[in-house]
Design a protein around this motif. Sequence first.
Motif, PDB file in Angstrom:
ATOM      1  N   GLU A 165       0.617  -1.432   0.267  1.00 45.97           N
ATOM      2  CA  GLU A 165      -0.320  -0.122   0.306  1.00 45.97           C
ATOM      3  C   GLU A 165       1.016   0.914   0.312  1.00 45.97           C
ATOM      4  O   GLU A 165       0.396   2.730  -0.248  1.00 45.97           O
ATOM      5  N   SER A 166       2.065   1.322   0.688  1.00 51.81           N
ATOM      6  CA  SER A 166       2.706   2.342   0.498  1.00 51.81           C
ATOM      7  C   SER A 166       3.843   2.632  -0.788  1.00 51.81           C
ATOM      8  O   SER A 166       4.811   2.666  -1.340  1.00 51.81           O
ATOM      9  N   GLY A 167       3.717   1.750  -1.900  1.00 51.10           N
ATOM     10  CA  GLY A 167       4.219   1.147  -2.875  1.00 51.10           C
ATOM     11  C   GLY A 167       4.836   0.607  -3.446  1.00 51.10           C
ATOM     12  O   GLY A 167       6.180   0.550  -3.910  1.00 51.10           O
ATOM     13  N   GLY A 168       5.640  -0.139  -2.640  1.00 53.61           N
ATOM     14  CA  GLY A 168       5.957  -1.584  -2.826  1.00 53.61           C
ATOM     15  C   GLY A 168       5.920  -2.392  -3.688  1.00 53.61           C
ATOM     16  O   GLY A 168       5.340  -3.927  -3.162  1.00 53.61           O
ATOM     17  N   ASN A 169       5.812  -2.418  -4.779  1.00 55.25           N
ATOM     18  CA  ASN A 169       4.891  -3.469  -5.430  1.00 55.25           C
ATOM     19  C   ASN A 169       6.205  -3.368  -7.033  1.00 55.25           C
ATOM     20  O   ASN A 169       5.701  -3.922  -7.924  1.00 55.25           O
ATOM     21  N   TYR A 170       7.231  -3.812  -6.968  1.00 54.38           N
ATOM     22  CA  TYR A 170       8.161  -3.891  -7.478  1.00 54.38           C
ATOM     23  C   TYR A 170       9.042  -5.120  -6.789  1.00 54.38           C
ATOM     24  O   TYR A 170       9.400  -5.186  -5.499  1.00 54.38           O
ATOM     25  N   ILE A 171       9.727  -6.124  -7.346  1.00 52.97           N
ATOM     26  CA  ILE A 171      11.063  -6.694  -7.104  1.00 52.97           C
ATOM     27  C   ILE A 171      12.509  -6.248  -8.149  1.00 52.97           C
ATOM     28  O   ILE A 171      12.060  -5.876  -9.279  1.00 52.97           O
ATOM     29  N   ARG A 172      12.574  -6.502  -7.698  1.00 48.13           N
ATOM     30  CA  ARG A 172      14.687  -6.309  -9.110  1.00 48.13           C
ATOM     31  C   ARG A 172      14.792  -7.389  -9.036  1.00 48.13           C
ATOM     32  O   ARG A 172      14.815  -8.465  -8.521  1.00 48.13           O
ATOM     33  N   THR A 173      14.420  -8.002 -10.759  1.00 48.97           N
ATOM     34  CA  THR A 173      15.014  -8.739 -10.626  1.00 48.97           C
ATOM     35  C   THR A 173      16.727  -9.447 -10.978  1.00 48.97           C
ATOM     36  O   THR A 173      17.534  -8.807 -10.242  1.00 48.97           O
ATOM     37  N   ASP A 174      17.093 -10.389 -11.059  1.00 48.34           N
ATOM     38  CA  ASP A 174      18.648 -11.546 -11.123  1.00 48.34           C
ATOM     39  C   ASP A 174      19.415 -10.257 -12.604  1.00 48.34           C
ATOM     40  O   ASP A 174      20.804 -10.382 -12.064  1.00 48.34           O
ATOM     41  N   ASP A 175      19.236  -9.616 -13.045  1.00 47.33           N
ATOM     42  CA  ASP A 175      18.871  -8.718 -13.921  1.00 47.33           C
ATOM     43  C   ASP A 175      19.733  -7.304 -13.944  1.00 47.33           C
ATOM     44  O   ASP A 175      20.097  -6.605 -14.933  1.00 47.33           O
ATOM     45  N   GLY A 176      18.857  -6.911 -12.627  1.00 48.01           N
ATOM     46  CA  GLY A 176      19.096  -5.135 -12.260  1.00 48.01           C
ATOM     47  C   GLY A 176      17.999  -5.071 -12.678  1.00 48.01           C
ATOM     48  O   GLY A 176      17.392  -4.072 -12.031  1.00 48.01           O
ATOM     49  N   SER A 177      16.978  -5.506 -12.920  1.00 48.00           N
ATOM     50  CA  SER A 177      15.321  -4.609 -13.634  1.00 48.00           C
ATOM     51  C   SER A 177      14.931  -5.178 -12.677  1.00 48.00           C
ATOM     52  O   SER A 177      14.508  -5.882 -11.927  1.00 48.00           O
ATOM     53  N   LEU A 178      13.723  -4.112 -12.888  1.00 48.54           N
ATOM     54  CA  LEU A 178      12.467  -3.915 -12.113  1.00 48.54           C
ATOM     55  C   LEU A 178      11.091  -4.546 -12.377  1.00 48.54           C
ATOM     56  O   LEU A 178      10.752  -4.453 -13.733  1.00 48.54           O
ATOM     57  N   ALA A 179      10.654  -5.379 -11.899  1.00 52.82           N
ATOM     58  CA  ALA A 179       9.266  -6.417 -12.226  1.00 52.82           C
ATOM     59  C   ALA A 179       8.207  -6.214 -11.657  1.00 52.82           C
ATOM     60  O   ALA A 179       8.992  -6.022  -9.914  1.00 52.82           O
ATOM     61  N   GLU A 180       7.116  -5.986 -12.020  1.00 54.36           N
ATOM     62  CA  GLU A 180       5.853  -5.173 -11.344  1.00 54.36           C
ATOM     63  C   GLU A 180       5.462  -6.111 -10.908  1.00 54.36           C
ATOM     64  O   GLU A 180       4.874  -7.099 -11.315  1.00 54.36           O
ATOM     65  N   PHE A 181       4.621  -5.999  -9.915  1.00 50.21           N
ATOM     66  CA  PHE A 181       3.462  -6.601  -8.937  1.00 50.21           C
ATOM     67  C   PHE A 181       1.964  -5.885  -9.981  1.00 50.21           C
ATOM     68  O   PHE A 181       2.035  -5.525  -8.815  1.00 50.21           O
ATOM     69  N   PRO A 182       1.056  -7.555 -10.670  1.00 48.41           N
ATOM     70  CA  PRO A 182       0.117  -6.647 -10.751  1.00 48.41           C
ATOM     71  C   PRO A 182      -0.858  -6.750  -8.968  1.00 48.41           C
ATOM     72  O   PRO A 182      -0.473  -6.926  -8.319  1.00 48.41           O
ATOM     73  N   GLU A 183      -1.945  -5.853  -8.890  1.00 50.89           N
ATOM     74  CA  GLU A 183      -2.862  -5.675  -8.102  1.00 50.89           C
ATOM     75  C   GLU A 183      -2.795  -7.049  -7.341  1.00 50.89           C
ATOM     76  O   GLU A 183      -4.367  -7.844  -6.555  1.00 50.89           O
ATOM     77  N   ASN A 184      -3.297  -8.093  -8.657  1.00 51.13           N
ATOM     78  CA  ASN A 184      -4.362  -9.257  -8.915  1.00 51.13           C
ATOM     79  C   ASN A 184      -3.613 -10.750  -8.218  1.00 51.13           C
ATOM     80  O   ASN A 184      -3.671 -11.540  -7.471  1.00 51.13           O
ATOM     81  N   VAL A 185      -1.730 -10.073  -7.304  1.00 55.75           N
ATOM     82  CA  VAL A 185      -1.311 -10.864  -7.845  1.00 55.75           C
ATOM     83  C   VAL A 185      -0.430 -10.649  -6.303  1.00 55.75           C
ATOM     84  O   VAL A 185       0.028  -9.873  -5.539  1.00 55.75           O
TER      85      VAL A 185
END
Length: 163
Positions: free
Chosen positions: A135-155
């Motif tokens: 809810e505070s905006g933590g909706n991403y993770i960093r992948t092994d290559d350093g890029s960001l991947a987004e968490f969709p709301e439904n996951v």
Amino acid sequence: MFTEIKELTNSLAELSKKYDVLPERELNRSIGSFPINLDDLSEGILPNKEEGLRREAEVKEELERKYPESEGYEIVSEAYLRDSDGRIVRDPETGTARRIDFVVVKDGKVIDSIEVTSQTADKTEQTAKETRIRESGGNYIRTDDGSLAEFPENVQTRIERKK
């Protein structure tokens, strides 16, 4: 030769800017404290850690079969929840971050998120903490290559209970 060393050093410095450094207390919390207190051994702390690692290895194998790399999936271990700029987001209530055991990514999106635990562990607080961070905006993770991947709301992170 000095020019090559300077170029390599500059390249490494630029690369390091993409990654967050763990505060020492968080790093210690994740690997345990040293020196090991012998009283902890009698209380079963090391056997519990060993069982936890066994459960995680089992789940990772299951995920690798379900989400093969050859089909474009990436399984990221120990992924911190981050904001859209890649910064680790902390829980506004506890001030701590949330690291998820396994996150499955495909095409820059999170498609599965798994927390591995024993059959009896209470995950209520951890789930609430993750909700506050998301809810505070933590909706991403960093992948092994350093890029960001987004968490969709439904996951949402699912709890995988293993014996």
